[in-house]
Design a protein around this motif. Structure first.
Motif, mmCIF file in Angstrom:
data_model
loop_
_atom_site.group_PDB
_atom_site.id
_atom_site.type_symbol
_atom_site.label_atom_id
_atom_site.label_comp_id
_atom_site.label_asym_id
_atom_site.label_seq_id
_atom_site.Cartn_x
_atom_site.Cartn_y
_atom_site.Cartn_z
ATOM 1 N N ALA A 91 0.841 -1.194 0.000
ATOM 2 C CA ALA A 91 0.000 0.000 0.000
ATOM 3 C C ALA A 91 0.873 1.239 0.000
ATOM 4 N N VAL A 92 0.448 2.267 -0.762
ATOM 5 C CA VAL A 92 1.182 3.511 -0.893
ATOM 6 C C VAL A 92 0.214 4.665 -0.670
ATOM 7 N N GLN A 93 0.543 5.550 0.282
ATOM 8 C CA GLN A 93 -0.242 6.756 0.494
ATOM 9 C C GLN A 93 0.314 7.856 -0.405
ATOM 10 N N ALA A 94 -0.497 8.316 -1.379
ATOM 11 C CA ALA A 94 0.009 9.255 -2.377
ATOM 12 C C ALA A 94 -0.899 10.467 -2.484
ATOM 13 N N SER A 95 -0.305 11.652 -2.381
ATOM 14 C CA SER A 95 -1.028 12.867 -2.727
ATOM 15 C C SER A 95 -1.040 12.996 -4.248
#
Length: 995
Positions: A273-277
């Motif tokens: 999982a990657v938290q991306a703006s």
């Protein structure tokens, strides 16, 4: 299981079909569970002779269980002999014979109709059950192709000529991969790169009989695979991105955005999982890692963040010094930029041209001389050329200040609407939009002003009597069975030329279970970019929604409406709301529709309330089309219904009056009118029928529609019985509906209407007259109604007040003639001056163009006759509109009466015409006589005998049809019999019939 009606198409040639004209098809079913029995019901075996969906075992449909747990049955089918699209056969599987056990074929993606019946096209040869299934994801680079291939009866498959193609390139012939005994083809495909591929099976019989079938699927075999989907339209500022690592010892995993920004990836098993703006515009993500020392990477994930920079235009009104002032001062810009403005008057639809084409923040003009609604468009632009528009109208009313259209209000055409519902396939022999265009003269002459087209958007299967078109798969196109977008544009042009409006049937509650949004969820499950668009929860009360959740291997795909293959939209999701708003805006602005009939309006209302979708929907739509008509399929009357209307915080101008519909059918059936006025006035304690709703709420009233039985079918034994119901519907408050075919007494619900052979020819001029009267007299379109007292069973009478055009309606719901004595509520009349007792007034019967005179004092008690099922619509006036006739008798004995014929006219009578006889009956008040008219030739022979009339004391006019008599001299004899004494009186007059 309405599709069981297709059993009428049972194939007579199923047994013993000619060789080479049929194919032996083996149906195979692989159940998820372990059913005791599996049946193959279809149109080819009369849907297994089911009873209410339950099936008993039978040789013609029960399948045979195989050693691997699957089930098989071979059926001989005629080539192209089915009743589905392009001659396809419809079928389903059924487990254990249960009414709940009906299932589409899981190995066949082709379905038809709102019930999701599987279909198979039988050709030479027939290719069936092609796998991998279309739209599926394959996790190996070398998938196996499987297909069933069946030759025509007595023929075989040429395995050398038959071949398999990948992306248009031949990769194999059938050869030994095809088993002619089972008809199964198994071909290992060569290594395929990640991405979408199309595989085609082309099968040949000898003598060049060939057919082909293709499947398109996605290969995902690389060690790093994105689970998050590419998305060209993202509104959020940040997202959680997910990908899977499918390989041994993958290390050093990270994600790079736009080749520069590195983002950490958090593992959960083999999923990261990657938290991306998200930046405005395109965001490109690539996952990187290493395995066995070698660098690996995923493909590119593309997410495009869209930000709306369009200004919000807003029109305001001021009025001072006799000048109308419009300004744009309330307009705003999301980025705080300075705005420029342009104004334009829409003179092609304004009562008078205003010639406004002006730059600036405000405009001023003198009030136009002609009252009406004057439309304007305001465009606001920022320095980057982003534009927003607002449209509205200024209402000019004589002797009053101008007003600006409000979001809650209805334009005049909506309040005056007479709606004509059209099911396009049934309306003409063409069964398409061209047929509607060709029918415009009929629609115009009928006197309606608004066309409601049932769904015309692209839907699953062909729109026909079994598929109403509500199973929509593409909101932006016309279903090919009905025409094209260009055809729709021509239809709008034709409607405009005939002063007609067009509203479209829309389904904001649901989409087809095969809509691309649902198919994307079916393929990608929780990683679909449309997951939030489709509801997977059962929310709100039932209220006829019949909700349940459709699952795929335990995963909830969608909550469905009414247990059909219709997926509920999740309108609590902002992206869904935006997408559906775009759909409605497209048809209103780009395609020039005038409004919508909103199917299952109560669904979103029940699940989310009015504030989530319906109120914002109305506010946005009215900015683009201020004169839009919004009709909702929901309760329009009764406690709680006010929340559906604009006045109550909802979206609607009009809602269904189911209570009135139920009552009018009951009254038509038994003649009891005791409860009818309460329903007609919506239990209002005053003259305003919309007591529970508001000034802008209109009740939608109907005798029939596409979901209900035809009124002519219900009362087919007595066709005229529906006529007083139609008259009340057109003369009472509310918006009336005619369902195409109703005006000729058509009985079929959605079958082809034969307008050239009307079952009840007398209805068409009757409906035309009702529509004309309603359009001509504003009192009949107002919300005011008052009951009129009388003592005659089976008669409903009411007053429609209007200044100096008060209209009295009296309808006889019985099959016998009656005499009615009305007590008109004089205090409810709207008159410039109250009538004096001796004032001469006139009652102009708008239905038959006749006028009756009376004195002012007679309004509280006057008597007249009504024939069986007759309605009189009487305009009270101080002048006569038509030729005076006698036939209404005040309750007084001031003048003596003598029995006899007063006049016959016309006389001489042209051959082929009807004659009118006016006569007087004497006797005491309350006595009724049996009156009969006969006609005799010069030799005294009886040549005509009319039906008897039961009449009371007074003067009467009757029409007699002498059209069959040849030219000559005759004697007309009137005979009156007193039933209590048997006394007979007669009078005779000469009549001349001309050739």
């Amino acid at each position: 299981m309405r599709s069981l009606l297709l059993a009428l198409v049972f194939l007579a040639g199923l047994f013993g079909a000619n060789a080479q004209d049929s194919v032996d098809v083996t149906f195979r079913y692989f159940p998820d569970g372990n059913p005791t029995l599996v049946h193959l019901p279809g149109e080819f075996n009369n849907w297994a002779n089911n009873s209410g969906g339950s099936i008993n075992p039978g040789n013609g449909w029960t399948m045979v269980r195989q050693s691997d747990g699957s089930w098989e049955k071979t059926v001989r089918l005629n080539i192209g002999g089915g009743s589905g699209p392009d001659g396809a056969y419809e079928y389903k599987f059924n487990e254990n014979g249960a009414s709940t056990g009906w299932l589409a074929d899981p190995l066949n993606p082709l379905t038809n109709g709102s019930y999701g019946n599987s279909i198979i096209h039988v050709r030479r040869p027939t290719i069936f059950h092609l796998q991998p299934l279309p739209g599926s994801i394959v996790r190996t680079a070398t998938p196996e192709l499987i297909a069933d291939v069946f030759p025509a009866t007595g023929q075989y498959i040429d395995t050398l000529a038959s071949q398999v193609l990948v992306d248009g390139v031949r990769v194999a012939t059938f050869g030994s991969a095809y088993d002619p005994a089972t008809g199964i083809l198994r071909v290992p495909l060569p290594a395929m790169t990640d991405g979408e591929h199309t595989v085609t099976v082309a099968a040949w019989e000898p003598h060049d009989h060939a057919s082909s079938l293709a499947t398109t699927f996605t290969v995902r075999a690389a060690p790093l695979q994105w689970l998050t989907r590419d998305n060209p339209r993202v509104r959020v500022t940040a997202m959680e991105l997910m990908f899977v690592a499918d390989g041994p010892d993958i290390t050093d995993v990270l994600v790079v955005r736009n080749e520069t920004d590195t983002l950490p990836a958090v593992p959960v098993g083999n999923v990261f999982a990657v938290q991306a703006s998200l930046l405005e515009g395109e965001n490109r993500f690539v996952a990187h890692g290493r395995t066995s020392g070698a660098a690996i990477q995923s493909g590119i994930l593309r997410l495009v963040r869209v930000i709306d920079h369009a200004p919000h235009a807003e029109i305001q009104l001021g009025f001072s010094g006799g000048t109308v002032n419009l300004n744009a001062y309330a307009s705003t810009d999301p980025d705080g930029d300075a705005l420029t403005f342009h104004w334009r008057s829409e003179d092609d639809r304004n009562p008078l041209p205003l010639g406004v084409d002006h730059d600036g923040a405000h405009i001023s003009f003198a009030p136009p001389a002609k009252p009406g609604e004057y439309y304007f468009t305001l465009e606001a632009r920022d320095p980057d050329a982003n534009a927003g528009i607002a449209r509205n109208y200024v209402r000019i009313v004589q002797d009053a200040d101008p007003t600006l259209g409000r979001v809650d209000e209805n334009p005049s055409w909506v309040r005056d609407a007479i709606v004509y519902e059209i099911f396009v396939p049934a309306f003409s022999s063409r069964g398409d939009l061209h047929g509607v265009i060709d029918g415009m003269p009929h629609i115009k002459q009928l006197g309606v002003n608004t066309i409601w087209l049932m769904p015309i958007m692209d839907n699953l299967g062909t729109t026909n009597a079994f598929n109403g078109g509500y199973n929509i798969i593409d909101f932006y196109n016309v279903d090919e069975s009905l025409g094209t977008l260009a055809d729709f544009d021509r239809l709008i042009d034709s409607a405009r030329a005939n002063d007609l409006r067009v509203i479209l049937d829309m389904t904001p509650n649901h989409v087809s279970g095969s809509h691309p949004w649902v198919e994307d969820i079916r393929q990608w499950l929780g990683h679909s970019i449309y997951r939030g668009y489709i509801e997977s929860r059962v929310l709100g009360g039932d209220r006829g929604l019949g909700q349940s959740v459709v699952e795929q291997h335990g995963y909830p795909l969608y909550a469905r409406y009414s247990n059909w293959t219709l997926a509920n939209l999740n309108l609590s999701n902002a992206e869904t709301r935006e997408a559906m708003m775009d759909v409605h805006r497209y048809w209103l602005v780009d395609r020039r529709a005038d409004g919508f009939r909103l199917d299952v309006y109560w669904g979103p209302q029940e699940r989310y309330g009015a504030a989530t979708w319906w109120r914002p929907f109305r506010e946005e739509i009215k900015r683009y089309k201020p004169d839009v008509f919004l009709l909702g399929e929901t309760d329009g009357t009764g406690p709680g219904s006010e929340i559906n209307y604009a006045d109550g915080g909802g979206a609607l101008d009009a809602g269904y009056d189911w209570s009135w519909y139920g009552q009018i059918k009951s009254t038509l059936g038994n003649g009891d009118v005791a409860a009818l006025h309460s329903r007609t006035s919506n239990y209002s304690p005053n003259l305003h029928y919309n007591h529970h709703t508001g000034a802008n709420a209109s009740y939608f009233r109907f005798l029939e529609n596409h979901d209900e039985d035809r009124i002519a079918q219900i009362f087919q034994s007595t066709p005229p019985r529906s006529m007083p119901g139609a008259a009340v519907m057109f003369t009472a408050p509310g918006i009336p509906l005619i369902y195409a075919g109703q005006e000729i007494g058509w009985r079929g619900q959605r079958d082809r209407i034969a307008f050239t052979s009307p079952p009840q020819p007398a209805l068409l001029p009757y409906y035309r007259r009702l529509a004309s009267i309603r359009s001509m007299w504003p009192a009949l379109r107002s919300p005011r109604i008052a009951p009129i007292l009388h003592g005659t069973p089976g008669t409903y009478a009411f007053l429609r007040p209007g200044l100096d055009e008060n209209i009295i309606v009296a309808a006889n719901f019985r099959d016998i003639p009656v005499t009615v004595t009305l007590d008109v509520p004089v205090d409810k009349l709207e008159l410039s001056a109250p009538p004096l007792a001796d004032d001469v007034l006139y009652l102009n019967d708008l239905m038959v163009d006749s006028t009756f005179s009376l004195r002012g004092e007679d309004l509280r008690a006057f008597r007249f006759d009504l024939a069986p099922f007759q309605t009189r619509t009487l305009l009270l006036s101080d002048s006569a509109m038509f030729a005076l006739v006698t036939g209404m008798t005040p309750l007084r004995d001031a003048a003596p009466m003598t029995f006899g014929i007063d006049a016959t006219f016309p006389n001489p009578l042209p051959s082929g015409h009807a004659s009118t006889i006016r006569y007087t009956l004497d006797g005491p008040i309350g006595q009724r006589s049996i009156v009969r008219c006969t006609v005799h030739d010069q030799l005294g022979r009886e040549r005509f005998r009319g039906a008897p009339w039961e009449r009371a004391r007074g003067t009467h006019s009757e029409s007699i049809d002498l059209g069959s008599l040849p030219a000559g001299q005759y004697h007309l004899r009137l005979q009156a019999t007193d039933p209590s004494t048997g006394m007979i009186r007669m009078d005779t007059r000469p009549v001349t019939i001309l050739r």
